[in-house]
Design a protein around this motif. Structure first.
Motif, PDB file in Angstrom:
ATOM      1  N   GLN A   3       0.829  -1.202   0.000  1.00 45.02           N
ATOM      2  CA  GLN A   3       0.000   0.000   0.000  1.00 45.02           C
ATOM      3  C   GLN A   3       0.867   1.258   0.000  1.00 45.02           C
ATOM      4  O   GLN A   3       0.578   2.228  -0.722  1.00 45.02           O
ATOM      5  N   LEU A   4       1.924   1.258   0.800  1.00 42.46           N
ATOM      6  CA  LEU A   4       2.821   2.413   0.822  1.00 42.46           C
ATOM      7  C   LEU A   4       3.527   2.575  -0.523  1.00 42.46           C
ATOM      8  O   LEU A   4       3.706   3.700  -1.015  1.00 42.46           O
ATOM      9  N   ALA A   5       3.914   1.447  -1.142  1.00 38.73           N
ATOM     10  CA  ALA A   5       4.566   1.527  -2.452  1.00 38.73           C
ATOM     11  C   ALA A   5       3.613   2.088  -3.509  1.00 38.73           C
ATOM     12  O   ALA A   5       4.018   2.894  -4.354  1.00 38.73           O
ATOM     13  N   LEU A   6       2.343   1.686  -3.466  1.00 34.12           N
ATOM     14  CA  LEU A   6       1.362   2.232  -4.413  1.00 34.12           C
ATOM     15  C   LEU A   6       1.162   3.724  -4.194  1.00 34.12           C
ATOM     16  O   LEU A   6       1.011   4.495  -5.154  1.00 34.12           O
ATOM     17  N   HIS A   7       1.147   4.140  -2.938  1.00 35.80           N
ATOM     18  CA  HIS A   7       1.014   5.579  -2.653  1.00 35.80           C
ATOM     19  C   HIS A   7       2.207   6.344  -3.218  1.00 35.80           C
ATOM     20  O   HIS A   7       2.049   7.433  -3.805  1.00 35.80           O
ATOM     21  N   ARG A   8       3.407   5.806  -3.058  1.00 38.81           N
ATOM     22  CA  ARG A   8       4.596   6.455  -3.617  1.00 38.81           C
ATOM     23  C   ARG A   8       4.527   6.485  -5.148  1.00 38.81           C
ATOM     24  O   ARG A   8       4.924   7.480  -5.774  1.00 38.81           O
ATOM     25  N   LEU A   9       4.034   5.405  -5.757  1.00 39.92           N
ATOM     26  CA  LEU A   9       3.902   5.375  -7.216  1.00 39.92           C
ATOM     27  C   LEU A   9       2.939   6.458  -7.708  1.00 39.92           C
ATOM     28  O   LEU A   9       3.207   7.140  -8.699  1.00 39.92           O
ATOM     29  N   VAL A  10       1.816   6.608  -7.018  1.00 39.17           N
ATOM     30  CA  VAL A  10       0.851   7.633  -7.413  1.00 39.17           C
ATOM     31  C   VAL A  10       1.463   9.024  -7.267  1.00 39.17           C
ATOM     32  O   VAL A  10       1.304   9.892  -8.138  1.00 39.17           O
ATOM     33  N   SER A  11       2.184   9.257  -6.163  1.00 38.53           N
ATOM     34  CA  SER A  11       2.824  10.566  -5.949  1.00 38.53           C
ATOM     35  C   SER A  11       3.829  10.865  -7.056  1.00 38.53           C
ATOM     36  O   SER A  11       3.860  11.983  -7.607  1.00 38.53           O
ATOM     37  N   GLU A  12       4.658   9.877  -7.402  1.00 33.87           N
ATOM     38  CA  GLU A  12       5.652  10.087  -8.453  1.00 33.87           C
ATOM     39  C   GLU A  12       4.991  10.318  -9.811  1.00 33.87           C
ATOM     40  O   GLU A  12       5.412  11.188 -10.578  1.00 33.87           O
ATOM     41  N   ALA A  13       3.940   9.535 -10.105  1.00 38.90           N
ATOM     42  CA  ALA A  13       3.276   9.680 -11.404  1.00 38.90           C
ATOM     43  C   ALA A  13       2.589  11.030 -11.530  1.00 38.90           C
ATOM     44  O   ALA A  13       2.663  11.689 -12.584  1.00 38.90           O
ATOM     45  N   ILE A  14       1.908  11.483 -10.471  1.00 38.00           N
ATOM     46  CA  ILE A  14       1.239  12.786 -10.520  1.00 38.00           C
ATOM     47  C   ILE A  14       2.253  13.904 -10.662  1.00 38.00           C
ATOM     48  O   ILE A  14       2.060  14.854 -11.429  1.00 38.00           O
ATOM     49  N   THR A  15       3.350  13.818  -9.926  1.00 33.39           N
ATOM     50  CA  THR A  15       4.399  14.833 -10.045  1.00 33.39           C
ATOM     51  C   THR A  15       4.971  14.861 -11.460  1.00 33.39           C
ATOM     52  O   THR A  15       5.224  15.936 -12.026  1.00 33.39           O
ATOM     53  N   TYR A  16       5.172  13.680 -12.043  1.00 35.16           N
ATOM     54  CA  TYR A  16       5.706  13.606 -13.397  1.00 35.16           C
ATOM     55  C   TYR A  16       4.737  14.225 -14.409  1.00 35.16           C
ATOM     56  O   TYR A  16       5.130  15.035 -15.266  1.00 35.16           O
ATOM     57  N   LEU A  17       3.445  13.880 -14.325  1.00 36.99           N
ATOM     58  CA  LEU A  17       2.460  14.396 -15.276  1.00 36.99           C
ATOM     59  C   LEU A  17       2.285  15.910 -15.138  1.00 36.99           C
ATOM     60  O   LEU A  17       2.203  16.625 -16.134  1.00 36.99           O
ATOM     61  N   CYS A  18       2.243  16.395 -13.906  1.00 39.57           N
ATOM     62  CA  CYS A  18       2.021  17.826 -13.692  1.00 39.57           C
ATOM     63  C   CYS A  18       3.239  18.666 -14.041  1.00 39.57           C
ATOM     64  O   CYS A  18       3.112  19.870 -14.265  1.00 39.57           O
ATOM     65  N   SER A  19       4.423  18.044 -14.052  1.00 36.36           N
ATOM     66  CA  SER A  19       5.630  18.816 -14.350  1.00 36.36           C
ATOM     67  C   SER A  19       5.886  18.976 -15.840  1.00 36.36           C
ATOM     68  O   SER A  19       6.614  19.877 -16.247  1.00 36.36           O
ATOM     69  N   ILE A  20       5.295  18.109 -16.673  1.00 37.17           N
ATOM     70  CA  ILE A  20       5.555  18.198 -18.118  1.00 37.17           C
ATOM     71  C   ILE A  20       4.345  18.685 -18.908  1.00 37.17           C
ATOM     72  O   ILE A  20       4.461  18.959 -20.102  1.00 37.17           O
ATOM     73  N   HIS A  21       3.155  18.777 -18.250  1.00 33.92           N
ATOM     74  CA  HIS A  21       1.949  19.206 -18.952  1.00 33.92           C
ATOM     75  C   HIS A  21       1.167  20.166 -18.062  1.00 33.92           C
ATOM     76  O   HIS A  21       1.364  20.220 -16.849  1.00 33.92           O
ATOM     77  N   ASP A  30      -5.043   8.835 -14.822  1.00 37.99           N
ATOM     78  CA  ASP A  30      -5.460   9.493 -16.059  1.00 37.99           C
ATOM     79  C   ASP A  30      -5.369  10.996 -15.878  1.00 37.99           C
ATOM     80  O   ASP A  30      -5.951  11.553 -14.938  1.00 37.99           O
ATOM     81  N   ALA A  31      -4.647  11.651 -16.757  1.00 42.73           N
ATOM     82  CA  ALA A  31      -4.491  13.104 -16.723  1.00 42.73           C
ATOM     83  C   ALA A  31      -5.199  13.722 -17.918  1.00 42.73           C
ATOM     84  O   ALA A  31      -4.977  13.300 -19.066  1.00 42.73           O
ATOM     85  N   LEU A  32      -6.046  14.699 -17.634  1.00 43.17           N
ATOM     86  CA  LEU A  32      -6.727  15.453 -18.681  1.00 43.17           C
ATOM     87  C   LEU A  32      -6.022  16.795 -18.833  1.00 43.17           C
ATOM     88  O   LEU A  32      -5.983  17.594 -17.896  1.00 43.17           O
ATOM     89  N   PHE A  33      -5.432  17.025 -20.013  1.00 41.93           N
ATOM     90  CA  PHE A  33      -4.648  18.231 -20.228  1.00 41.93           C
ATOM     91  C   PHE A  33      -5.556  19.452 -20.370  1.00 41.93           C
ATOM     92  O   PHE A  33      -6.710  19.349 -20.786  1.00 41.93           O
ATOM     93  N   SER A  34      -4.980  20.592 -20.008  1.00 42.61           N
ATOM     94  CA  SER A  34      -5.719  21.851 -20.083  1.00 42.61           C
ATOM     95  C   SER A  34      -4.926  22.847 -20.906  1.00 42.61           C
ATOM     96  O   SER A  34      -3.686  22.787 -20.972  1.00 42.61           O
ATOM     97  N   ALA A  35      -5.664  23.777 -21.523  1.00 44.23           N
ATOM     98  CA  ALA A  35      -5.001  24.836 -22.294  1.00 44.23           C
ATOM     99  C   ALA A  35      -4.557  25.995 -21.424  1.00 44.23           C
ATOM    100  O   ALA A  35      -3.908  26.926 -21.916  1.00 44.23           O
ATOM    101  N   ASP A  36      -4.873  25.949 -20.128  1.00 43.77           N
ATOM    102  CA  ASP A  36      -4.504  27.039 -19.218  1.00 43.77           C
ATOM    103  C   ASP A  36      -3.042  26.870 -18.785  1.00 43.77           C
ATOM    104  O   ASP A  36      -2.715  25.919 -18.060  1.00 43.77           O
ATOM    105  N   PRO A  37      -2.137  27.751 -19.217  1.00 49.31           N
ATOM    106  CA  PRO A  37      -0.723  27.584 -18.814  1.00 49.31           C
ATOM    107  C   PRO A  37      -0.502  27.814 -17.335  1.00 49.31           C
ATOM    108  O   PRO A  37       0.544  27.430 -16.783  1.00 49.31           O
ATOM    109  N   GLY A  38      -1.464  28.452 -16.653  1.00 49.30           N
ATOM    110  CA  GLY A  38      -1.299  28.676 -15.222  1.00 49.30           C
ATOM    111  C   GLY A  38      -1.360  27.410 -14.399  1.00 49.30           C
ATOM    112  O   GLY A  38      -0.951  27.399 -13.231  1.00 49.30           O
ATOM    113  N   LEU A  39      -1.870  26.320 -14.972  1.00 51.98           N
ATOM    114  CA  LEU A  39      -1.940  25.043 -14.264  1.00 51.98           C
ATOM    115  C   LEU A  39      -0.644  24.255 -14.350  1.00 51.98           C
ATOM    116  O   LEU A  39      -0.549  23.167 -13.782  1.00 51.98           O
ATOM    117  N   ARG A  40       0.352  24.761 -15.066  1.00 45.22           N
ATOM    118  CA  ARG A  40       1.641  24.078 -15.189  1.00 45.22           C
ATOM    119  C   ARG A  40       2.398  24.206 -13.877  1.00 45.22           C
ATOM    120  O   ARG A  40       2.840  25.290 -13.493  1.00 45.22           O
TER     121      ARG A  40
END
Length: 550
Positions: free
Chosen positions: A426-444, A469-479
């Motif tokens: 469970q802790l490993a899955l939580h770390r995976l989600v944190s890393e994946a969200i950080t990765y997606l939010c940092s490049i899009h 699942d990440a839904l991209f936005s056209a708002d650059p302020g969300l980067r």
């Protein structure tokens, strides 16, 4: 011709003896029983200098120890003086040679065997401590000298020798191991190393963080605050080891040990000794963890049985690291509660003495401080995960709070008995989600995020799938660009490769593919419940204790 060649040999031996003696004398000036820095210098020289020059090293050390022996013969007696004439480097030579020859500690090709290095470190630290205690036991004590507590003195010398070696030897071995990977010129190799990610992170994050902790330790009014600041100094060691393996642990351990020593209020300080034990334990664990990860990469493709044993060891080491982070998280929570109680007492006194003062601004600032402490503790080890499980942690824990502050929509759905997974998974899955969200939010520029969890059982093993699942936005302020989320979620920010490595610890796979309006990362891991119980490390078992000698 033969005379000239023989003269050159003697000149080389003499130069080596003189250079070693000079380095020994210089490092002895900045060493004491808590931090025997010249022990690290002595072992590093033995590890790298060829055997044919070892007699020159003995001669080089004989000069300084003879000076100390003869200058103090009237004070401590001739028996003590006779024991002090024995160069400690000569006693360590059989141990070091056995480790170099039999354990292949520093192979001519391939990585340094950090496990063998630590075994050698423990052996020579115990040997030199025994030698010092033997000399102390026969020393003639001056009149009026208080009784000697041999257990305390032995603990000081052992930790001093061990931490002094950990301060220098891994750093020297890191430079030695990288000599073949560098360019032909040392200048070009040095420039490349200084421009590397490891050097930049140490200069930009680790050194400022430790400088702040040193300042807190020096300026703190209470011993408890000073001790907490010292204990927190091991966090950079963990962070660098997770990002850069044992090379990062080597640099982090060196800087952290120096920082702990700088907070010493006096020469023989028991609280500093406790902090040094903690830093030495963390540095040792991280060196082992980093070297084991490197070994796992090299042994990939070999026999499945050997790979399975190595993977189990990596999981146990990871469980120990997570237990250390959990202990620190609990400590930060206790500090937050103490701060809150102190604030309430301060506000009560303020209302009694100054009725006209408006305390709302003070309360706002103290609330922000407590929230920051909570975010730090939750990032190190999620509080909601410990108390309510993975699903609750993902729905209303630190991830949800962090994304809410960034104006990113977020939802988590789960089915299939996620709470039946073991705590490490469970802790490993939580770390995976944190890393994946950080990765997606940092490049899009991400507008909405959805996390889906599913678990089941097949062939006697429980499996779990997580999909982000990440839904991209056209708002650059969300980067977000990763920075704020890295601190709040305690993510490494190493990208998709780090996510794959973390999933591989649980025989998992990671897939990245584009969706209709964004991007999706999915990971599947396996949970062996019997082994997971073995990987779990209780928090109490990670608390270091002072060495006691009887």
């Amino acid at each position: 011709m033969k005379d000239g060649s023989r003269r050159n040999v003697w000149l080389r031996h003499g130069a080596i003896a003189l250079a070693y003696a000079l380095g020994y004398v210089l490092l002895r000036q900045v060493s004491w029983s808590h931090w025997v820095l010249f022990s690290g210098y002595r072992l590093a020289v033995l590890l790298l200098v060829p055997y044919r020059y070892w007699p020159a090293l003995v001669v080089g050390e004989l000069g300084p120890v003879a000076y100390v022996s003869f200058s103090c013969i009237e004070t401590f007696g001739w028996v003590w003086s006779s024991l002090m004439l024995v160069p400690p480097i000569a006693l360590a030579m059989p141990v070091v040679r056995a480790c170099r020859d039999r354990l292949n500690m520093i192979p001519a090709r391939g990585p340094v065997r950090m496990g063998a290095v630590l075994i050698c470190t423990l052996a020579v630290s115990a040997l030199w401590t025994f030698m010092n205690m033997a000399a102390l036991s026969v020393a003639k004590a001056p009149s009026g000298f208080p009784p000697i507590n041999y257990s305390v003195e032995a603990a000081r010398w052992f930790i001093g020798n061990y931490l002094g070696i950990l301060t220098l030897v891994p750093l020297v071995l890191m430079v030695w191991e990288g000599r073949a990977k560098r360019a032909a010129s040392w200048r070009m190799g040095l420039e490349r190393a200084l421009r590397g990610r490891l050097a930049i992170e140490v200069a930009a994050f680790v050194v400022p963080a430790l400088a702040l902790l040193v300042w807190i330790g020096l300026e703190a009014s209470g011993e408890g605050s000073r001790q907490v600041a010292r204990m927190l100094m091991f966090l950079p060691v963990v962070w660098l080891a997770l990002r850069h393996g044992w090379h990062g642990a080597a640099i982090g351990g060196t800087v952290a040990s120096v920082a702990v020593v700088l907070t010493m209020p006096e020469l023989y300080d028991t609280s500093t000794l406790q902090a040094e034990v903690f830093v030495a334990f963390a540095a040792t664990s991280m060196l082992l963890f980093g070297s084991r990860i490197a070994v796992l990469h090299q042994q990939k493709g070999q026999g499945s049985e050997l790979a399975g044993r190595s993977l189990d060891l990596a999981r146990r080491i990871q469980a120990q690291c997570e237990a250390q982070l959990r202990q620190t998280s609990v400590g930060i929570e206790l500090i937050s509660e103490t701060i809150h109680a102190t604030e309430e007492l301060m506000f009560e006194r303020l209302r009694q003495t100054r009725v006209t003062v408006d305390p709302r601004e003070f309360r706002r600032r103290t609330t922000v401080t407590r929230e920051q402490l909570f975010q730090l503790a939750d990032g190190l080890n999620p509080v909601t995960l410990r108390e309510h499980g993975l699903v609750a942690a993902l729905r209303r824990g630190g991830i949800a709070r962090a994304l809410n502050t960034q104006r990113i929509g977020y939802w988590c759905a789960a089915r299939g008995g996620i709470d039946q997974l073991s705590s490490p998974v469970q802790l490993a899955l939580h770390r995976l989600v944190s890393e994946a969200i950080t990765y997606l939010c940092s490049i899009h520029s991400v507008g909405d995020l959805t996390v889906r969890l599913r678990s089941g059982r097949h062939a006697g093993r429980r499996w779990a799938v997580v999909r982000i699942d990440a839904l991209f936005s056209a708002d650059p302020g969300l980067r977000v660009r990763g920075g704020p989320l890295l601190h709040r979620l305690a993510a490494t920010g190493l990208g998709i490769d780090a996510i794959r490595d973390r999933a591989a610890l649980y025989e998992g796979t990671v897939k990245v593919h584009a969706s209709a309006h964004g991007e999706c990362i999915s990971a599947m891991v396996y949970d062996d419940e019997a082994r997971s119980k073995e990987w779990a490390v209780p928090v109490d078992s990670t608390t270091p204790e002072l060495f006691s000698f009887r």
